[in-house]
Design a protein around this motif. Structure first.
Motif, PDB file in Angstrom:
ATOM      1  N   GLN A   6       0.848  -1.194   0.000  1.00 29.05           N
ATOM      2  CA  GLN A   6       0.000   0.000   0.000  1.00 29.05           C
ATOM      3  C   GLN A   6       0.880   1.239   0.000  1.00 29.05           C
ATOM      4  OE1 GLN A   6      -3.456   0.305   0.566  1.00 29.05           O
ATOM      5  NE2 GLN A   6      -3.986  -1.844   0.701  1.00 29.05           N
ATOM      6  N   SER A   9      -0.732   7.648   0.935  1.00 27.64           N
ATOM      7  CA  SER A   9      -0.887   8.889   0.196  1.00 27.64           C
ATOM      8  C   SER A   9      -0.298  10.034   1.008  1.00 27.64           C
ATOM      9  CB  SER A   9      -2.363   9.141  -0.064  1.00 27.64           C
ATOM     10  OG  SER A   9      -3.099   8.773   1.067  1.00 27.64           O
ATOM     11  N   LEU A  11       0.145  13.088   3.196  1.00 25.85           N
ATOM     12  CA  LEU A  11      -0.774  13.507   4.242  1.00 25.85           C
ATOM     13  C   LEU A  11      -1.258  14.919   3.968  1.00 25.85           C
ATOM     14  CD1 LEU A  11       1.453  12.080   7.039  1.00 25.85           C
ATOM     15  CD2 LEU A  11      -0.599  11.054   6.079  1.00 25.85           C
ATOM     16  N   ARG A  12      -2.553  15.049   4.078  1.00 25.97           N
ATOM     17  CA  ARG A  12      -3.109  16.377   3.812  1.00 25.97           C
ATOM     18  C   ARG A  12      -3.858  16.868   5.040  1.00 25.97           C
ATOM     19  NH1 ARG A  12      -5.038  13.190  -0.091  1.00 25.97           N
ATOM     20  NH2 ARG A  12      -3.979  13.179  -2.096  1.00 25.97           N
ATOM     21  N   ARG A  13      -3.836  18.152   5.180  1.00 22.29           N
ATOM     22  CA  ARG A  13      -4.619  18.774   6.247  1.00 22.29           C
ATOM     23  C   ARG A  13      -6.063  18.896   5.768  1.00 22.29           C
ATOM     24  NH1 ARG A  13      -2.348  19.496  11.225  1.00 22.29           N
ATOM     25  NH2 ARG A  13      -0.415  18.422  10.801  1.00 22.29           N
ATOM     26  N   PRO A  14      -7.016  18.816   6.677  1.00 18.05           N
ATOM     27  CA  PRO A  14      -8.394  19.045   6.240  1.00 18.05           C
ATOM     28  C   PRO A  14      -8.540  20.495   5.769  1.00 18.05           C
ATOM     29  CG  PRO A  14      -8.248  18.906   8.630  1.00 18.05           C
ATOM     30  CD  PRO A  14      -6.904  18.535   8.093  1.00 18.05           C
ATOM     31  N   ARG A 326      -7.547  17.649  -5.348  1.00 18.55           N
ATOM     32  CA  ARG A 326      -7.083  17.050  -4.098  1.00 18.55           C
ATOM     33  C   ARG A 326      -7.099  15.531  -4.130  1.00 18.55           C
ATOM     34  NH1 ARG A 326      -9.912  18.139   0.510  1.00 18.55           N
ATOM     35  NH2 ARG A 326     -11.656  17.861  -0.877  1.00 18.55           N
TER      36      ARG A 326
END
Lengths: 327, 505
Positions: A6, A9, A11-14, A326
């Motif tokens: 896997q 992805s 990491l993204r902030r909301p 996004r």
């Protein structure tokens, strides 16, 4: 099938940007207004701006509830019209009956909201169709009842809700009653979404109704309540409109689309799952500031509608583009 | 046979996010040959056929038709090249006539006007050729499933299909119709059509196929002529693989009191369902696709409820008519399709984990206090080892294993008595699988029960204390811990007398 490793992805902030987007647009537009007409920077004119923007902001807050759960409410404008016409017919100039009639208006509004919600939740009619039908029916009923023209009369104690302005108030100088109603309504709408579990349920229902249902969420009740809140906001807006514009058979015309546009401009996502009360508030203020600006520039009223249409498409397009980028 | 293969696929590979569905598969089919493909659910049969039909593009490998290399980018191209696929779910329009369906998309027209008479006649001729007594003008909805299947075949013949793929064609047919269909397959073979036949029904496969290919985990196991492939060998090849040792050890103590008891459960997809789940027990449910194992899970969680029979939890009868009722009764659901049924993908990890708690709480409960406080739920997420940079991030950004763990946290937080897992580890990497099995065991060991529905047989055998095997909507048998995959497969195929057959073959 053999699993592949896997890839995690990035990491993204909301996205907290959505809130700020509406606010930024509003500030930019208001700055433009102030540039053309510097006295808009005075507290008095700002309060007046708020007073006139109040119905749209309130409508947007109600519409937001429905949008969060993944629907639309096109019947808001018609409910606002009904509220204005019914108030003038039922009160008919008698200030004694004002408060009782206001109660009646809310009962009528809640009834429309319940019907919308029940049709959407149980008959599974897409909300855009269900509320379009409700819009036509309510408009028709209101016109038939009033005989096609404004009749009856609104006493001062009713109209004051929309037009009373207290003077000599410390700090702000003048304070319109409508601005107080606005603040109260926004606070209530905020509480509904953030002070109770309702907001989280609505977001989950709008995001993935199937998953929400399987997780035990009362999906139907959540949807129905959203339509009721929306109708209540439409009645509230109608009362304010009746106050400062008086009685007219097209008092609420087109307000539903403005409310939807406002939510989207503020960053709420059509078809649900994302948005906050600030999307509605700042989106509506932005839209109203834009109308004011266009007025100041001297654009004909008719072009306002065209521009609103373009903005609606642009705002939805931009929000979809953001989402696509996004993922 | 020395004829050039009508179809030859070589080195076909296809990967989906997280899964290698096909890995260098070779397959060919001669003119006038019936070549059967067998394999467990998820072995790659459908993917291979979707590549052949132009619905998917392979990552590697080539397809040759009668020696010529082809690249399909659209199903229509495959159809025009003479490949016809008859899917398990028929693709007819129910309210149109038979003739209209046969000519769908390929209507005969004269000067832009439909020539209905010509279409009727051609349709009648095609139906006659396959020995079907069907009126071309009858609406499809008035036909039985078997007749609809014949219409599908007529539709394929209209295109002069040289390669006919039949995906579980007899799944919905009774004995007599199946036999008629097999005869038709024989006729078509006689006409030189190459037939790729996919089926779980072993007697059928060994009766009709000239050659048999076994797929497993996206790879070809072997291709053999029918004579060299007795049913026992086929079943062994379909399931044979090493049992991984990442399954948790069986419980030390025997299961406790009965937690969940189902009696005479039935609905449109299920019949005579009776079983119970004891405290501390993991009950596996095996079966092929459409065996009713998914329907059983849906019935237990109130999604597609039982219409008859009784369900009791801890001895008390409960109604499970909606997922909310099931949740309130203490049954939690972990759906197989996490993205569509399990998660609100744009909400945060935290909000997804809290979804059930918040849904069952009173409306005026504060959403961020007490049990709903970020600190409380974050602790539970960490205990489950959900890996995320920030539990406030959207759950859609997490890996499948972490998403599944977050859903488990959702039900642990709700303190459900029974969890119903469907395909708990589909598309999940090995390490996360082991963690999920450990969690399941720990949940059961805490005196609660689990029903786990899975198509992954080693998984069921490794994790379940008892396996119910389903076949055609009913429970065809029950196997204790330690049962072999072949026993499960025999029950799942409805082959109660399999050992004798094997001896005969």
């Amino acid at each position: 099938m053999s699993p592949l490793p896997q890839t995690s992805s990035p990491l993204r902030r909301p996205a907290r940007l959505a809130v700020n987007a509406g606010l930024v647009i509003f500030l930019a537009l208001y700055a433009a207004i102030a540039f053309l007409q510097p006295n808009y920077l005075e507290p008095g004119l700002f309060m007046n701006f708020l007073r006139r923007a109040a119905p749209l902001v309130i409508l947007a807050c109600g519409q937001l509830y429905v949008i969060l759960t993944g629907g639309f409410d096109l019947s808001m404008g018609a409910v606002a019209t009904l509220a204005v016409l019914a108030a003038s017919i039922l009160i008919n100039g008698d200030p004694e009956t004002t408060w009782a009639v206001i109660g009646t208006l809310y009962v009528m509004g809640i009834a429309v909201g319940l019907v919308n919600g029940l049709v959407v939740a149980f008959l599974k009619v897409p909300s855009i169709i269900a509320t379009l039908g409700a819009m036509l029916s309510v408009n028709g009923l209101a016109l038939a009842w009033s005989g096609g023209a404004a009749r009856g009369d609104l006493p001062d104690n009713f109209r004051n809700l929309g037009r009373l302005v207290w003077r000599g108030v410390p700090l702000v100088g003048t304070l319109p009653l409508a601005a107080v109603v606005l603040a109260g309504f926004v606070a209530l709408a905020w509480w509904g979404l953030n002070g109770t579990v309702y907001g989280k349920r609505a977001l989950a229902v709008g995001d993935n109704p199937r998953a929400a249902e399987l997780a035990g969420t009362p999906v139907a009740a959540t949807r129905i309540l959203a339509f009721v809140v929306s109708a209540v906001s439409a009645v509230t807006a109608g009362i304010l409109i009746g106050g400062f514009s008086g009685v007219s058979v097209n008092a609420g015309e087109g307000l539903e689309l403005q409310a939807i546009a406002a939510c989207v401009i503020g960053g709420a996502q059509l078809l649900g799952g994302r948005g906050s009360i600030w999307s509605a508030v700042f989106g509506a203020l932005s839209l109203f500031a834009l109308f004011t600006l266009l007025n100041l520039i001297g654009l004909p009223q008719a072009l306002r509608d065209s521009i609103q249409g373009v903005i609606l498409i642009a705002a939805v397009g931009a929000s979809l583009w953001r989402t696509r980028r996004r993922t | 046979m020395t004829a050039a293969p009508a179809l030859s696929m070589s080195g076909i590979s296809k990967a989906f996010p997280g899964v290698r569905a096909l890995d260098g598969v070779d397959f060919d089919c001669l003119p006038g040959e019936v070549h059967a493909i067998c394999g467990e659910n998820g072995a790659g049969k459908s993917t291979l056929m979707k590549i052949l039909g132009g619905s998917y593009r392979p990552d590697a490998g080539e397809i040759r038709l009668a020696g010529a290399n082809v690249h399909f980018t659209h199903p229509r191209q495959a159809a025009e090249a003479g490949i016809s696929i008859i899917h398990q779910e028929l693709s007819l329009l129910p309210h149109r006539t038979v003739a209209e369906n046969i000519f769908m998309g390929r209507e005969i027209a004269r000067r832009g006007i439909l020539d209905r008479a010509a279409m009727r006649e051609t349709a009648a001729a095609l139906l006659c050729r396959i020995g079907a007594q069907i009126d071309p003008q009858a609406p499809v909805s008035s036909l039985s499933i078997a007749m609809q299947q014949l219409v599908e075949i007529a539709k394929a013949l209209l295109l002069d299909a040289r390669i006919l793929v039949m995906d579980e064609p007899t799944a919905a047919l009774d004995e007599r119709d199946s036999r008629a269909l097999l005869e038709l397959v024989g006729t078509l073979r006689g006409e030189g059509v190459s037939i790729v036949y996919i089926s779980h029904r072993m007697p059928e496969v060994t009766a009709i196929a000239d050659r048999i290919t076994i797929l497993k985990d996206g790879r070809k196991v072997w291709t053999r002529p029918r004579e060299a492939a007795p049913i026992g060998e086929i079943v062994r090849a379909m399931v044979g693989r090493d049992l991984e040792d990442f399954y948790p050890p069986p419980p030390a103590s025997p299961p406790g009191a009965v937690l969940l008891a189902v009696k005479d459960g039935a609905n449109a997809a299920l019949r005579d369902i009776a079983f119970d789940v004891r405290a501390g027990e993991i009950v596996g449910v095996a079966g092929l696709e459409d065996s009713g194992k998914g329907a059983l899970a849906q019935a237990l969680v109130g999604d597609a409820p039982f219409s008859g029979g009784t369900v009791a939890l801890r001895g008390r009868p409960v109604a499970l008519r909606t997922p909310r009722q099931a949740t309130a009764a203490g049954i939690g659901y972990l759906p197989g399709d996490r993205k569509r049924e399990g998660l609100a993908l744009r909400q945060s990890v935290r909000d997804n984990a809290l979804l059930t708690l918040r849904s069952m709480a009173g409306l005026f409960t504060r959403p961020g206090r007490g049990a709903f406080a970020p600190r409380a739920i974050d602790g539970k997420l960490r205990d489950m080892d959900v890996r995320a940079a920030d539990f406030g991030q959207e759950i859609g950004t997490l890996s499948g294993g972490n998403q599944q763990k977050a859903i488990i946290v959702r039900w642990l937080a709700q303190a459900s008595d029974i969890l119903v897992f469907v395909e708990p580890t589909r598309g999940i990497d090995i390490a996360a699988k082991a963690a999920i099995y450990r969690t399941m065991r720990a949940f059961a060991d805490s005196g609660r029960g689990i029903v786990v529905v899975s198509s992954d047989m080693p998984e069921l055998i490794g994790v379940a204390d008892r396996i119910l095997v389903m076949h055609q909507g009913g429970i065809s048998g029950q196997l204790p811990r330690g049962a072999g995959e072949e026993e499960v497969m025999h029950l799942a195929l409805g082959l109660a007398d399999a050992p004798q057959r094997e001896a005969r073959a």
